[in-house]
Design a protein around this motif. Structure first.
Motif, mmCIF file in Angstrom:
data_model
loop_
_atom_site.group_PDB
_atom_site.id
_atom_site.type_symbol
_atom_site.label_atom_id
_atom_site.label_comp_id
_atom_site.label_asym_id
_atom_site.label_seq_id
_atom_site.Cartn_x
_atom_site.Cartn_y
_atom_site.Cartn_z
ATOM 1 N N GLY A 92 0.761 -1.228 0.000
ATOM 2 C CA GLY A 92 0.000 0.000 0.000
ATOM 3 C C GLY A 92 0.794 1.282 0.000
ATOM 4 N N HIS A 93 2.095 1.227 0.324
ATOM 5 C CA HIS A 93 2.893 2.454 0.381
ATOM 6 C C HIS A 93 3.569 2.774 -0.946
ATOM 7 C CE1 HIS A 93 2.445 3.022 4.726
ATOM 8 N NE2 HIS A 93 2.450 1.705 4.792
ATOM 9 N N CYS A 94 3.302 1.980 -1.964
ATOM 10 C CA CYS A 94 3.856 2.254 -3.288
ATOM 11 C C CYS A 94 2.734 2.139 -4.324
ATOM 12 C CB CYS A 94 5.005 1.286 -3.608
ATOM 13 S SG CYS A 94 4.495 -0.444 -3.726
ATOM 14 N N HIS A 95 3.066 2.341 -5.581
ATOM 15 C CA HIS A 95 2.097 2.263 -6.674
ATOM 16 C C HIS A 95 1.428 0.885 -6.704
ATOM 17 C CE1 HIS A 95 0.516 3.216 -10.630
ATOM 18 N NE2 HIS A 95 0.995 2.086 -11.088
ATOM 19 N N PRO A 96 0.081 0.788 -6.832
ATOM 20 C CA PRO A 96 -0.902 1.861 -6.995
ATOM 21 C C PRO A 96 -1.610 2.264 -5.704
ATOM 22 C CG PRO A 96 -1.913 -0.202 -7.590
ATOM 23 C CD PRO A 96 -0.504 -0.531 -7.154
ATOM 24 N N GLY A 97 -0.953 2.097 -4.547
ATOM 25 C CA GLY A 97 -1.489 2.639 -3.313
ATOM 26 C C GLY A 97 -2.244 1.654 -2.455
ATOM 27 N N GLY A 98 -2.943 2.226 -1.443
ATOM 28 C CA GLY A 98 -3.580 1.419 -0.419
ATOM 29 C C GLY A 98 -4.925 0.850 -0.815
ATOM 30 N N GLY A 99 -5.359 -0.134 -0.055
ATOM 31 C CA GLY A 99 -6.603 -0.846 -0.329
ATOM 32 C C GLY A 99 -6.306 -2.276 -0.729
ATOM 33 N N LEU A 100 -7.218 -3.178 -0.398
ATOM 34 C CA LEU A 100 -6.973 -4.601 -0.626
ATOM 35 C C LEU A 100 -6.813 -4.934 -2.102
ATOM 36 C CD1 LEU A 100 -6.663 -7.282 0.792
ATOM 37 C CD2 LEU A 100 -9.147 -7.519 0.831
ATOM 38 N N ALA A 101 -7.658 -4.373 -2.958
ATOM 39 C CA ALA A 101 -7.522 -4.627 -4.393
ATOM 40 C C ALA A 101 -6.212 -4.061 -4.921
ATOM 41 C CB ALA A 101 -8.700 -4.030 -5.151
ATOM 42 N N HIS A 102 -5.854 -2.868 -4.477
ATOM 43 C CA HIS A 102 -4.630 -2.222 -4.954
ATOM 44 C C HIS A 102 -3.394 -3.002 -4.507
ATOM 45 C CE1 HIS A 102 -7.680 0.853 -5.358
ATOM 46 N NE2 HIS A 102 -6.872 1.557 -6.129
ATOM 47 N N ALA A 103 -3.456 -3.609 -3.326
ATOM 48 C CA ALA A 103 -2.332 -4.434 -2.867
ATOM 49 C C ALA A 103 -2.114 -5.608 -3.815
ATOM 50 C CB ALA A 103 -2.591 -4.930 -1.449
ATOM 51 N N GLY A 104 -3.207 -6.251 -4.222
ATOM 52 C CA GLY A 104 -3.078 -7.354 -5.175
ATOM 53 C C GLY A 104 -2.521 -6.897 -6.505
ATOM 54 N N MET A 105 -2.905 -5.699 -6.940
ATOM 55 C CA MET A 105 -2.364 -5.152 -8.186
ATOM 56 C C MET A 105 -0.863 -4.916 -8.061
ATOM 57 S SD MET A 105 -5.280 -2.331 -9.123
ATOM 58 C CE MET A 105 -7.019 -2.709 -9.051
ATOM 59 N N SER A 106 -0.421 -4.395 -6.918
ATOM 60 C CA SER A 106 1.009 -4.131 -6.757
ATOM 61 C C SER A 106 1.812 -5.429 -6.829
ATOM 62 C CB SER A 106 1.277 -3.406 -5.435
ATOM 63 O OG SER A 106 1.194 -4.274 -4.319
ATOM 64 N N GLY A 107 1.259 -6.516 -6.281
ATOM 65 C CA GLY A 107 1.944 -7.801 -6.370
ATOM 66 C C GLY A 107 2.105 -8.267 -7.793
ATOM 67 N N ALA A 108 1.064 -8.070 -8.613
ATOM 68 C CA ALA A 108 1.135 -8.456 -10.028
ATOM 69 C C ALA A 108 2.166 -7.614 -10.762
ATOM 70 C CB ALA A 108 -0.235 -8.312 -10.668
ATOM 71 N N LEU A 109 2.236 -6.313 -10.452
ATOM 72 C CA LEU A 109 3.191 -5.434 -11.127
ATOM 73 C C LEU A 109 4.628 -5.813 -10.792
ATOM 74 C CD1 LEU A 109 1.393 -1.984 -10.678
ATOM 75 C CD2 LEU A 109 1.590 -3.340 -12.774
ATOM 76 N N VAL A 110 4.900 -6.064 -9.522
ATOM 77 C CA VAL A 110 6.270 -6.417 -9.132
ATOM 78 C C VAL A 110 6.685 -7.738 -9.759
ATOM 79 C CG1 VAL A 110 7.689 -7.139 -7.177
ATOM 80 C CG2 VAL A 110 6.309 -5.065 -7.014
ATOM 81 N N ALA A 111 5.800 -8.726 -9.738
ATOM 82 C CA ALA A 111 6.134 -10.009 -10.359
ATOM 83 C C ALA A 111 6.413 -9.831 -11.845
ATOM 84 C CB ALA A 111 4.997 -11.004 -10.140
ATOM 85 N N GLY A 112 5.607 -9.025 -12.519
ATOM 86 C CA GLY A 112 5.832 -8.793 -13.937
ATOM 87 C C GLY A 112 7.154 -8.112 -14.223
ATOM 88 N N LEU A 113 7.530 -7.140 -13.394
ATOM 89 C CA LEU A 113 8.797 -6.426 -13.585
ATOM 90 C C LEU A 113 9.995 -7.352 -13.402
ATOM 91 C CD1 LEU A 113 7.857 -3.128 -11.748
ATOM 92 C CD2 LEU A 113 8.510 -3.306 -14.163
ATOM 93 N N ILE A 114 9.906 -8.275 -12.444
ATOM 94 C CA ILE A 114 11.019 -9.194 -12.207
ATOM 95 C C ILE A 114 11.086 -10.264 -13.298
ATOM 96 C CG2 ILE A 114 11.906 -10.984 -10.646
ATOM 97 C CD1 ILE A 114 10.906 -9.272 -8.314
ATOM 98 N N VAL A 115 9.935 -10.805 -13.650
ATOM 99 C CA VAL A 115 9.914 -11.907 -14.622
ATOM 100 C C VAL A 115 10.202 -11.409 -16.033
ATOM 101 C CG1 VAL A 115 8.455 -13.662 -15.697
ATOM 102 C CG2 VAL A 115 8.373 -13.314 -13.221
ATOM 103 N N GLU A 116 9.580 -10.286 -16.427
ATOM 104 C CA GLU A 116 9.701 -9.812 -17.805
ATOM 105 C C GLU A 116 10.706 -8.687 -17.982
ATOM 106 O OE1 GLU A 116 6.018 -9.142 -19.831
ATOM 107 O OE2 GLU A 116 4.933 -10.630 -18.628
ATOM 108 N N GLY A 117 11.151 -8.101 -16.874
ATOM 109 C CA GLY A 117 12.145 -7.045 -16.973
ATOM 110 C C GLY A 117 11.527 -5.661 -17.138
ATOM 111 N N ALA A 118 12.404 -4.691 -17.413
ATOM 112 C CA ALA A 118 11.969 -3.293 -17.447
ATOM 113 C C ALA A 118 10.951 -3.008 -18.541
ATOM 114 C CB ALA A 118 13.187 -2.386 -17.649
ATOM 115 N N GLY A 119 10.836 -3.878 -19.531
ATOM 116 C CA GLY A 119 9.878 -3.656 -20.611
ATOM 117 C C GLY A 119 8.472 -4.057 -20.279
ATOM 118 N N PHE A 120 8.238 -4.615 -19.081
ATOM 119 C CA PHE A 120 6.900 -5.059 -18.696
ATOM 120 C C PHE A 120 5.941 -3.879 -18.713
ATOM 121 C CE2 PHE A 120 3.900 -5.771 -15.063
ATOM 122 C CZ PHE A 120 3.139 -6.759 -15.662
ATOM 123 N N ARG A 121 4.792 -4.060 -19.384
ATOM 124 C CA ARG A 121 3.823 -2.968 -19.513
ATOM 125 C C ARG A 121 2.526 -3.232 -18.786
ATOM 126 N NH1 ARG A 121 6.050 1.485 -20.292
ATOM 127 N NH2 ARG A 121 3.960 2.297 -20.718
#
Length: 497
Positions: A465-494
């Motif tokens: 919740g303290h980073c993009h896309p912010g607080g809230g239960l749904a937003h927490a799940g979104m942040s997990g998906a974004l971080v996993a994508g950045l690590i797995v696919e690299g900086a080009g992950f969109r």
């Protein structure tokens, strides 16, 4: 296969861990407490069970996606979701009583037209239409894509406010309060919108008009309860992590991030043990405290204080009642008679005389010892710990608890009856549960955005919740998906497609 150290076992961190493990990485989660779930906790006593964090699930597609992407069992095979209907009941100080159906714009319009008065439902429906436009304009960059250098595109508010003739010039509503006054034009509709903002820790006087995304998401995609309480979702995510061979080390406080050759290379625990890793994912409030360098440059979004004010928190009362649950809404919001005065008190560090109180009454046998009892949770957004209020003071705690118990009596019908039924109550304040973290919002020159998921230290990622896309239960799940994508696919992950 990379070694990944995850700091914290909050919902966003576990969402990232499960996705990374499925991608073939060796993931270990280090959690300083003795359990998982972060703010999604529970309290149990004498056969009563209460959620101590979120009580309802919004935008369940986020968590459905996690379970689809991390295994063959869908979310509904692991927990039972129940769509609450009505989604919410609203009691206003003038006696207006409005029950809003779940995920039905036409039904909501009709309910407000009937309860509030002619034209009210139509104005709210038009407001939701503009909120939908804001959702369409900002959804991907605000919620589904990593925050990049082009974040300044989000400085502009996506909400298409109506033009208003104000004091010899044309203006558009720029804040929640202005939308309420100029577009909704009824104090009850304004209180309805402002209540959404306040519940997320946002000041309606200054939060951007794009806050309209919050009621839009809830009223479009619905409100859901999980049998047994929202803690069951945390359990299901934890068990999914275990099934994907994510390792958990509880009682393990991370004191710093190891840096080697200019990138994150592991973590140091409080006992001095170093755990090496190829990537580090930090699900903590202050990741900069774990490093000896700045994680953000001048052009980056970085954590920022809101004019030096203490961020508000949540005051919660858990009530164990004798007597069977009567019929009624799962969620009732008892609105303050003066929303402006409430906001001024909360954001200046004082106790509001008449807070807006949300009352949750799950009709769930798993939350009570038997059908002759009832478990109720009531909460309000209040000034945070560290300001003028000391929530550790017993007199302050109990005085505020009495106000919330009175609101529960109004919500379920009879303040006298609630006292007679009350077996005991427990109080949780910002001193125990911390501050609220708002979702990311576009507009206001980026003031309500959060730092991105990548940092200036390669290999160190932020989640929760303290980073993009912010607080809230749904937003927490979104942040997990974004971080996993950045690590797995690299900086080009969109982001997800």
């Amino acid at each position: 296969m990379a070694r990944i150290a995850v700091i914290g076992a909050g919902m966003g961190a576990m969402a990232a861990a499960a996705r990374l493990a499925v991608a073939g990485h060796r993931v270990t989660v280090y959690e300083r407490s003795e359990t998982y779930g972060g703010a999604v906790g529970s309290f149990e006593r004498d056969g009563f069970v209460f959620d101590t964090g979120p009580g309802l699930l919004h935008l369940p597609a986020v968590w459905r996606d996690l379970f689809v992407k991390t295994g063959k069992e869908p979310l509904e095979s692991c927990v039972r979701l129940v769509q609450t209907d009505p989604a919410s009941r609203h009691l206003f100080s003038d006696g207006t009583d409005a029950s809003l159906p779940n995920a039905s714009r036409a039904g909501i319009v009709a309910a407000l037209e009937s309860a509030v008065g002619a034209g009210a439902g139509e104005r709210w429906g038009e407001f939701l239409g503009r909120a939908r436009d804001a959702w369409d304009r900002s959804r991907r960059p605000l919620l589904e894509e990593p925050l990049r250098s082009e974040w300044r595109l989000l400085e502009r508010d996506p909400y298409p406010a109506q033009r208003q003739r104000r004091v010899l010039r044309t203006r558009q509503a720029a804040t929640v309060a202005e939308v309420g006054a100029w577009e909704l034009r009824d104090p009850r509709l304004a209180a309805l919108f402002e209540g959404y903002a306040l519940s997320y820790g946002l000041d309606p006087r200054y939060a951007p008009a794009g806050t309209a995304l919050l009621p839009y998401m809830e009223q479009t995609f619905g409100s859901w309860y999980i049998e047994g309480g929202l803690r069951e979702l945390a359990r299901a995510v934890y068990e999914r992590c275990l099934a994907r061979r994510v390792g958990f080390v509880f009682g393990a406080e991370v004191t710093s991030v190891v840096e080697k050759d200019g990138r994150a290379a592991g973590v140091v625990l409080s006992d001095g043990v170093v755990q090496e890793a190829d990537h580090v994912v930090a699900g903590v409030a202050d990741p900069a405290a774990l490093t000896e360098r700045s994680l953000w440059l001048d052009q980056d979004l970085s954590p920022r204080a809101r004019d030096g004010a203490v961020q508000p928190g949540r005051f919660t009362v858990l009530l164990a009642l004798r007597g069977a649950r009567s019929s009624g809404a799962h969620r009732t919001v008892v609105h303050s008679p003066d929303a402006a005065a409430e906001a001024e008190a909360v954001f200046s560090g004082r106790a509001a005389e008449h807070p807006t109180v949300t009352v949750l009454r799950p009709d769930d046998p798993r939350t009570r010892p038997d059908d002759g009892h009832e478990a109720i949770t009531a909460f309000a957004t209040v000034a945070g710990q560290g300001g003028r209020l000391d929530w550790t003071d017993k007199a302050v705690r109990e005085g505020h608890a009495e106000m919330l118990i009175d609101a529960v009596g109004r919500a379920i019908g009879g303040q006298e009856g609630i006292r007679q039924r009350l077996l005991w109550h427990e109080v949780l304040t910002p001193a125990e549960t911390g501050s609220l973290t708002a979702p990311a919002l576009a507009g206001a020159q980026g003031r309500w955005l959060h730092p991105g998921n990548t940092t200036r230290l390669p290999g160190l990622y932020l989640v929760g919740g303290h980073c993009h896309p912010g607080g809230g239960l749904a937003h927490a799940g979104m942040s997990g998906a974004l971080v996993a994508g950045l690590i797995v696919e690299g900086a080009g992950f969109r982001g997800s497609q």
